[in-house]
Motif scaffolding. Structure first.
Motif, PDB file in Angstrom:
ATOM      1  N   GLU A 220     -14.311 -46.926  -1.705  1.00  0.00           N
ATOM      2  CA  GLU A 220     -14.925 -45.678  -1.265  1.00  0.00           C
ATOM      3  C   GLU A 220     -13.869 -44.745  -0.666  1.00  0.00           C
ATOM      4  N   ASP A 221     -12.965 -45.346   0.138  1.00  0.00           N
ATOM      5  CA  ASP A 221     -11.879 -44.553   0.727  1.00  0.00           C
ATOM      6  C   ASP A 221     -11.077 -43.849  -0.356  1.00  0.00           C
ATOM      7  N   ILE A 222     -10.753 -44.618  -1.407  1.00  0.00           N
ATOM      8  CA  ILE A 222      -9.892 -44.072  -2.459  1.00  0.00           C
ATOM      9  C   ILE A 222     -10.525 -42.835  -3.088  1.00  0.00           C
ATOM     10  N   GLU A 223     -11.867 -42.826  -3.168  1.00  0.00           N
ATOM     11  CA  GLU A 223     -12.527 -41.667  -3.753  1.00  0.00           C
ATOM     12  C   GLU A 223     -12.617 -40.475  -2.810  1.00  0.00           C
ATOM     13  N   THR A 224     -12.878 -40.751  -1.535  1.00  0.00           N
ATOM     14  CA  THR A 224     -13.224 -39.635  -0.650  1.00  0.00           C
ATOM     15  C   THR A 224     -12.238 -39.349   0.479  1.00  0.00           C
ATOM     16  N   ALA A 225     -11.550 -40.388   0.963  1.00  0.00           N
ATOM     17  CA  ALA A 225     -10.785 -40.176   2.196  1.00  0.00           C
ATOM     18  C   ALA A 225      -9.514 -39.381   1.928  1.00  0.00           C
ATOM     19  N   ARG A 226      -9.136 -38.607   2.910  1.00  0.00           N
ATOM     20  CA  ARG A 226      -7.905 -37.845   2.815  1.00  0.00           C
ATOM     21  C   ARG A 226      -6.888 -38.412   3.808  1.00  0.00           C
ATOM     22  N   PRO A 227      -5.820 -39.066   3.332  1.00  0.00           N
ATOM     23  CA  PRO A 227      -4.822 -39.591   4.261  1.00  0.00           C
ATOM     24  C   PRO A 227      -3.997 -38.452   4.866  1.00  0.00           C
ATOM     25  N   ALA A 228      -3.644 -38.606   6.130  1.00  0.00           N
ATOM     26  CA  ALA A 228      -2.866 -37.580   6.824  1.00  0.00           C
ATOM     27  C   ALA A 228      -1.987 -38.265   7.862  1.00  0.00           C
ATOM     28  N   ARG A 229      -0.826 -37.673   8.128  1.00  0.00           N
ATOM     29  CA  ARG A 229       0.099 -38.274   9.082  1.00  0.00           C
ATOM     30  C   ARG A 229       0.159 -37.442  10.358  1.00  0.00           C
ATOM     31  N   VAL A 230       0.036 -38.117  11.493  1.00  0.00           N
ATOM     32  CA  VAL A 230      -0.018 -37.427  12.780  1.00  0.00           C
ATOM     33  C   VAL A 230       1.369 -36.902  13.158  1.00  0.00           C
ATOM     34  N   ALA A 231       1.453 -35.591  13.403  1.00  0.00           N
ATOM     35  CA  ALA A 231       2.725 -34.956  13.723  1.00  0.00           C
ATOM     36  C   ALA A 231       2.797 -34.499  15.178  1.00  0.00           C
ATOM     37  N   ALA A 232       1.650 -34.361  15.827  1.00  0.00           N
ATOM     38  CA  ALA A 232       1.629 -33.968  17.238  1.00  0.00           C
ATOM     39  C   ALA A 232       0.262 -34.327  17.796  1.00  0.00           C
ATOM     40  N   ILE A 233       0.234 -34.645  19.070  1.00  0.00           N
ATOM     41  CA  ILE A 233      -1.030 -35.013  19.702  1.00  0.00           C
ATOM     42  C   ILE A 233      -1.232 -34.141  20.933  1.00  0.00           C
ATOM     43  N   GLN A 234      -2.399 -33.540  20.995  1.00  0.00           N
ATOM     44  CA  GLN A 234      -2.769 -32.768  22.170  1.00  0.00           C
ATOM     45  C   GLN A 234      -3.901 -33.505  22.859  1.00  0.00           C
TER      46      GLN A 234
END
Ligand code: ZN
Length: 348
Positions: A22-36
């Motif tokens: 299900e992840d492969i179809e819908t999820a969007r991977p993203a890499r954390v660059a900053a945290i507030q």
């Protein structure tokens, strides 16, 4: 910022294998660059995006360098993926917490100067931190143009025979070439070391920009504003550098595995001690004492091992105690909530 593919951003099989169908179809991977405080800036092939945390995650659970999956249609994190490596420290101040500093760092660059600043025990301590994090250490000897580096290189070999060492002039554009074997597409580097050894200069040489220009103006739905400093910055020849204030304060916490790896010789010797709980301070049948006797173990190395074990025990004990206390407190809270529910009936 130019476009990056997932692979450019550091995506690999380690993360891909954590996705279900299900992840492969819908999820969007993203890499954390900053945290507030209540949101994070993530990088994706589509560009940077500001995202919020779901109920089960807060800013403290996520580190710069983490991979997350975003919900299909909202700017919200759905899930945090397991890390390949993790750098932490004991939080400064009263709070006895293990605080995340960075995630998924491939190489920990231990920056040290060929000068009076140089300290073999300090480098050994960073080697423990790198081993504990799960990353590859790289010693970066700066200011090697100002002095003969050979005594420093000899001292480094005494601390670790297999840790790679490069010498750089951090101010030179050539500096990036010296560390190129540890950077490049998708690879993530973080730098540790004392102030004044050239970390900032080296970071600027690698990223091609000065610190002051690192915060960029951006448009988002709330209008034009200056985003906070991005802690994951692209390196000119590919790859990423983690540059957070926390990296200046990395420390030992729950670092037993890292100590065991860097001091594998001592731990192997200790296996041969007659008593399982031998403290190597004069017990009969102590294999560590015997190794010192025969000259196969340097007493100074044993002393440094002891100091690191003691430092780690101090930091880890308070963190473990606080965790147990929180757990007990959590149980009490859950019981009170459950009792109240029972008393007040459903629907409250
Ligand atoms: Zn012993």
């Amino acid at each position: 910022m130019t476009d990056f593919t997932l692979a450019d951003l550091g995506w690999s099989a380690v993360f891909q294998s954590q996705l279900d169908l299900e992840d492969i179809e819908t999820a969007r991977p993203a890499r954390v660059a900053a945290i507030q405080r209540d949101r994070a800036v993530v990088l994706m092939p589509e560009g940077p995006e500001t995202v919020t945390f779901p109920g089960h995650l807060s800013a403290g659970d996520v580190a710069v360098g983490d991979w997350v999956l975003l919900e299909p249609d909202t700017a919200r994190i759905a899930r945090l993926l397991d890390r390949a490596t993790e750098i932490a420290r004991k939080a400064a101040g009263e709070a006895a917490r293990r605080q995340l500093i960075a995630a998924n760092v491939d190489t920990l660059g231990i920056v040290t100067a060929a000068s009076a600043e140089f300290s073999a025990p300090r480098i050994e301590r960073y080697l423990v931190i790198a081993a504990n994090a799960g990353g590859q250490p790289l010693v970066i000897l700066t200011k090697a143009d100002l002095a003969d580096p050979s005594p420093y290189l000899d001292a480094l070999r005494d601390v670790s025979r297999d840790c790679p060492v490069v010498t750089v002039d951090a101010r030179s554009p050539e500096a990036a070439k010296e560390v190129a074997a540890w950077t490049g597409r998708g690879r993530t580097l973080a730098l540790v070391g004392s102030s004044g050894v050239g970390k900032t200069t080296l970071t600027n040489a690698l990223t091609g920009r000065a610190e002051a220009t690192a915060s960029v103006r951006e448009d988002d739905q709330r209008g034009r504003h200056t985003t906070t400093f991005r802690a994951l910055r692209p390196i000119l020849g590919g790859g990423w550098i983690v540059d957070t204030p926390g990296m200046r304060e990395v420390g030992l916490v729950e670092a037993g595995d890292g100590i065991g790896e860097v001091f594998a010789d001592i731990e192997a010797l200790a296996e041969g001690c007659r008593f399982r709980d031998c403290s190597h301070t004069g017990e009969p049948g102590c294999a560590v004492a015997a190794a010192i006797e025969t000259g196969t173990l340097d007493p100074a190395r044993l002393d440094r091992w002891r100091r690191l074990v003691a430092e780690d025990a101090r930091a880890s004990e308070t963190v473990a105690e606080a965790r147990a206390r929180d757990k007990r407190f959590g149980k009490v809270v859950r019981r009170i909530v459950a009792e109240r529910k029972r008393r007040d009936g459903p629907g409250r």
